[in-house]
Scaffold this motif. Structure first.
Motif, PDB file in Angstrom:
ATOM      1  N   LEU A 627       0.823  -1.207   0.000  1.00 13.72           N
ATOM      2  CA  LEU A 627       0.000   0.000   0.000  1.00 13.72           C
ATOM      3  C   LEU A 627       0.858   1.258   0.000  1.00 13.72           C
ATOM      4  CD1 LEU A 627      -2.849  -1.076   2.447  1.00 13.72           C
ATOM      5  CD2 LEU A 627      -3.012  -0.771  -0.028  1.00 13.72           C
ATOM      6  N   LYS A 628       1.998   1.213   0.708  1.00 10.03           N
ATOM      7  CA  LYS A 628       2.895   2.375   0.696  1.00 10.03           C
ATOM      8  C   LYS A 628       3.439   2.618  -0.710  1.00 10.03           C
ATOM      9  CE  LYS A 628       4.404   1.961   5.521  1.00 10.03           C
ATOM     10  NZ  LYS A 628       5.540   1.577   6.415  1.00 10.03           N
ATOM     11  N   LEU A 629       3.825   1.529  -1.398  1.00  8.03           N
ATOM     12  CA  LEU A 629       4.313   1.676  -2.767  1.00  8.03           C
ATOM     13  C   LEU A 629       3.231   2.225  -3.690  1.00  8.03           C
ATOM     14  CD1 LEU A 629       6.548  -1.377  -3.788  1.00  8.03           C
ATOM     15  CD2 LEU A 629       7.210   0.989  -3.421  1.00  8.03           C
ATOM     16  N   ILE A 630       2.011   1.727  -3.505  1.00  8.45           N
ATOM     17  CA  ILE A 630       0.893   2.181  -4.342  1.00  8.45           C
ATOM     18  C   ILE A 630       0.636   3.667  -4.122  1.00  8.45           C
ATOM     19  CG2 ILE A 630      -1.613   1.979  -4.683  1.00  8.45           C
ATOM     20  CD1 ILE A 630      -1.253  -1.063  -4.109  1.00  8.45           C
ATOM     21  N   GLN A 631       0.662   4.103  -2.839  1.00 12.72           N
ATOM     22  CA  GLN A 631       0.398   5.512  -2.547  1.00 12.72           C
ATOM     23  C   GLN A 631       1.483   6.410  -3.137  1.00 12.72           C
ATOM     24  OE1 GLN A 631      -0.131   6.374   1.603  1.00 12.72           O
ATOM     25  NE2 GLN A 631      -0.668   8.514   1.260  1.00 12.72           N
ATOM     26  N   GLN A 632       2.706   5.920  -3.200  1.00  9.17           N
ATOM     27  CA  GLN A 632       3.821   6.716  -3.719  1.00  9.17           C
ATOM     28  C   GLN A 632       3.966   6.607  -5.240  1.00  9.17           C
ATOM     29  OE1 GLN A 632       7.147   5.168  -1.532  1.00  9.17           O
ATOM     30  NE2 GLN A 632       6.346   5.843   0.446  1.00  9.17           N
ATOM     31  N   PHE A 633       3.196   5.738  -5.873  1.00 14.94           N
ATOM     32  CA  PHE A 633       3.341   5.470  -7.303  1.00 14.94           C
ATOM     33  C   PHE A 633       2.800   6.650  -8.112  1.00 14.94           C
ATOM     34  CE2 PHE A 633       2.021   2.329 -10.913  1.00 14.94           C
ATOM     35  CZ  PHE A 633       2.985   2.880 -11.742  1.00 14.94           C
ATOM     36  N   ASP A 634       3.720   7.358  -8.769  1.00 14.81           N
ATOM     37  CA  ASP A 634       3.362   8.428  -9.706  1.00 14.81           C
ATOM     38  C   ASP A 634       3.404   7.792 -11.100  1.00 14.81           C
ATOM     39  OD1 ASP A 634       3.139  10.582 -11.375  1.00 14.81           O
ATOM     40  OD2 ASP A 634       4.447  11.885 -10.180  1.00 14.81           O
ATOM     41  N   PHE A 635       2.235   7.642 -11.738  1.00 10.75           N
ATOM     42  CA  PHE A 635       2.107   6.807 -12.931  1.00 10.75           C
ATOM     43  C   PHE A 635       3.012   7.215 -14.095  1.00 10.75           C
ATOM     44  CE2 PHE A 635      -2.329   6.548 -11.097  1.00 10.75           C
ATOM     45  CZ  PHE A 635      -2.112   5.320 -10.491  1.00 10.75           C
ATOM     46  N   THR A 636       3.499   8.459 -14.100  1.00  8.97           N
ATOM     47  CA  THR A 636       4.337   8.904 -15.222  1.00  8.97           C
ATOM     48  C   THR A 636       5.806   8.621 -14.991  1.00  8.97           C
ATOM     49  OG1 THR A 636       4.673  11.145 -14.349  1.00  8.97           O
ATOM     50  CG2 THR A 636       2.701  10.771 -15.690  1.00  8.97           C
TER      51      THR A 636
END
Length: 726
Positions: A627-636
């Motif tokens: 979940l931490k990785l997902i929250q930090q994931f900037d799709f670009t």
């Protein structure tokens, strides 16, 4: 006369369509043509007496036959090519039996009786004899269009010397269509022909113009003349009808959204343009409305559709009447799946709703300009089809709802892609159309300047993106070679092939691969390959033997959160089962959207309740690290990684498979290292979901070394600060 078509129908594909075709041909020849069914009538004594004066001096000589025929053509002033007719007559006399004189007089009597009427077309339905075939060829040589419907039963056709001049029309079906031509209502058919002519005259008249989510409210209030000129056309009063057809689904800023809707509706108060506002669901036709439609024939679906179209009469607007009739026929044929009752119900709805919207039964419709249909709120598939129908009738159509649950219906039922669909980031229940504006904040000059700079830097195709600019992603799994994985692995999303942005959505090209076996059995190189792929955004999992199986969990509690394969995200979000409630709304919304994508992908080898409940349960139980990785994931930018090393004999659990596919849908890069080459992810995941790269050796009972996830590298320097993460 010029040579015209000679068509021979020996088959057809659609019985309803062919029946309509035959009736249309029959109606056409009633005006100035000939119709024969099964056979041509025998010549009477009077017919033979009239023909006697044009007897050829010889029945073996084409020139003698030509002279006799031209005597009659000249006497009756029939403007035909005598030589062309005589060529056919001479061949008929030679080929149709030993009694040449009899053949000559039979053919001449037919010619005098029927060509003397100056027909422009002939329809023959039946199994024509060789004489009749030659007679039809003579009419065709005289410049008459010939339509022969024989269903292939004209056994003498292959004997016909001129068969190469005839165009054969075939089809999958050959059974004769039974029609009682004498009982055809010619007045009704004449009206049908008039309707089809009117539909042909308005074909291409309606032209959809492109708009934008921000510009639709300004565009629809423009008058027709302005639209035509701005789109590069030439304005005439009876010319093209440029329309806007758009949907705004979702919202961004609630205050701006509310005030925009209020202002839009109020703007029609000072316009001549008619606003047709629909907020409540359109109810099915009531008993009185059904009676007003009258009796609809169900002899065939084609007849039924024609009858429904003929019900439409927008008095005072002949153009939109023709457009509506044409659009209804096209729409019902599009929706026709073979169930006549379904087609009839759609037809009843569309005609009734058209009359309700225009009030056409009460008074003449007189439109000053292009009317606007504004539909607000949740929508059914029938209503989406109706909006498409109204657009084809020459109406502006604007569909607005803040509830993104309606997005899939709008996309799926958007026939021909006529409607432009704009998805906004936020979602809420539709509620009622706002009636009052909300007090708003006024932006300072500095704020506006900052927003302008923001738009300039991060808008359009600049290739520069603001941090977390896009609220949602679309995963695009790359098909790569084994060697390409290492090349692409540490590339940011925006630099990979397949990356694109559209509105609030970004397409993230990612890797989903299983590496089976070890190249040349070289374990040192193998583990170094794993080590080279570890990044600060990586979760590394060493597969361990599956735990002893406990009694299966009861997942039925999740059944309340979906219906017909669609997750009720709003209900799930408010539920006590929502373990992600502490996350920002944008992350929750994205995760629930990806849960739906996981269900709809067909990658998980489950069906029905098992699929829905399992995806919801395991998808709602991601680890904190994930979940931490997902929250930090900037799709670009940097793509998070999921690496599995599986050197044991146990296959992947359902939980592991669902969570891996979910991460792939979000945009993670996923690699599953399997030195043994054993089955693992395939237990519950379709092979279509990932790429498998098979090495030349398999290694068993290997010990996995300890790996360390590298710490985050910080970008330095001026350009690193400017273009790095913000």
């Amino acid at each position: 006369m010029a040579q015209k078509e000679f068509l021979r129908y020996i088959g057809y594909d659609n019985p309803d369509d062919f029946r309509s075709f035959l009736i249309n041909q029959y109606v056409m020849v009633q005006k100035n043509g000939l119709f024969f069914k099964e056979k041509l009538p025998a010549a009477t004594t009077d017919d033979i007496a009239k023909a006697a004066q044009y007897t050829a001096s010889s029945f073996d000589n084409a020139d003698d036959i030509k002279k006799a025929l031209e005597m009659w053509l000249h006497a009756e002033n029939v403007p035909c090519d005598g030589a062309a007719i005589a060529e056919v007559m001479a061949k008929a006399v030679a080929e149709c039996g030993v009694n040449k004189k009899n053949t000559y007089f039979v053919m001449l009597c037919w010619l005098m009786k029927y060509l003397g009427k100056r027909p422009n077309a002939v329809l023959f339905v039946g199994s024509a004899t060789l004489r009749e075939l030659y007679f039809l060829c003579m009419l065709n040589a005289a410049g008459v269009k010939v339509t022969l419907v024989s269903y292939g039963l004209d056994k003498d056709f292959d004997k016909l010397a001129f068969k190469d001049r005839i165009t054969i029309k075939n089809g999958r079906q050959t059974a004769p269509i039974q029609i009682d031509f004498e009982k055809i209502d010619l007045s009704k058919e004449a009206k049908l022909a008039e309707m089809r002519t009117a539909a042909s005259n308005v074909s291409g008249l309606v032209k959809r113009l492109d708009t934008s989510a921000a510009g639709i409210f300004e565009d629809v209030v423009k008058d027709r003349k302005t639209r035509v000129i701005q789109s590069g056309g030439v304005y005439t009063e009876d010319g093209e009808i440029p329309i806007y057809v758009a949907a705004l689904i979702g919202y961004e800023d609630e205050t701006v959204y509310t005030n925009m809707l209020v202002k839009f509706k109020e703007s029609f108060a000072g316009l001549k343009k008619q606003l047709i506002f629909i907020e409540k669901p359109l109810e099915n036709p009531n008993a009185e409305e059904v009676r007003a439609l009258g009796s609809i024939p169900r002899t065939s679906t084609a007849d039924m559709i024609d009858a429904l179209a003929m019900l439409i009469d927008l008095k005072g607007d002949r153009t939109r009447t023709a457009l509506a009739q044409k659009a209804l026929c096209e729409m019902l044929n599009e929706l026709n799946t073979g169930n006549q009752t379904v087609v009839l119900n759609y037809g009843n709805k569309f005609v009734t709703w058209l009359y309700r919207c225009t009030q056409a039964r009460k008074y003449a419709v007189q439109y000053e300009d292009i009317p606007v249909i504004l539909y607000y709120g949740d929508i059914s598939q029938s209503e989406m089809y109706f909006l498409n129908f109204m657009a084809q009738c020459g109406f502006d159509v604007v569909y607005i709802t803040p509830n993104k649950k309606n997005l899939q219906t709008a996309v799926d039922k958007n026939i021909g892609g006529l409607m432009q669909i704009f998805e906004l980031p936020q979602s809420k229940d539709s509620g009622s159309y706002p009636e009052k504006a909300i007090k708003t904040k006024v932006a300072t000059m500095a704020y506006n300047a900052e927003r302008d700079l923001d738009t300039m830097l991060y808008g359009g195709d600049t290739g520069i993106y603001r941090s977390f600019q896009f609220p949602n992603s679309q995963s695009v799994t790359l098909k790569t070679t084994y060697e390409e994985i290492s090349i692409l692995w540490k590339q940011e999303s925006r630099f990979r092939s397949g990356f694109s942005t559209s509105g609030n959505l970004v397409s993230v090209p990612n890797i989903f691969a299983k590496i089976s076996g070890v190249e040349d059995g070289n374990m040192s190189k193998y583990w170094e390959d794993v080590r080279s792929k570890l990044t600060p955004e990586t979760i590394l999992t060493i597969k361990k033997p599956n735990p002893t199986e406990n009694a299966s969990e009861d997942l039925s509690v999740y059944r309340q959160f979906y219906r017909n394969g669609e997750i009720d995200t709003e209900k799930l979000k408010k539920s006590t089962l929502n373990k992600y409630s502490y996350l920002p709304d944008r992350i929750q919304d994205m995760l629930f959207y990806k849960l739906q994508e996981t269900v709809s992908s067909n990658f998980i080898k489950l069906e029905g309740d098992d699929l829905m409940c399992s995806v919801l349960h395991f998808g709602m139980n991601l680890s904190k690290d994930l979940l931490k990785l997902i929250q930090q994931f900037d799709f670009t930018r940097t793509i998070p990684k999921l690496i599995y090393i599986d050197a044991v004999e146990d296959t992947f659990t359902l939980s592991e498979c669902i969570q891996i596919v979910l991460c792939n849908m979000i945009g993670f890069d996923v690699i599953i290292y399997t030195p043994t080459g054993y089955k693992n992810i395939e237990t519950f995941v379709s092979n279509d979901a990932f790429e498998e790269h098979i090495m030349n050796q398999f290694v068993y009972q290997t010990e996995v070394p300890k790996f360390k996830i590298p710490s985050e590298e910080k970008s330095g320097g001026f350009f690193g600060k400017l273009f790095g993460k913000h």
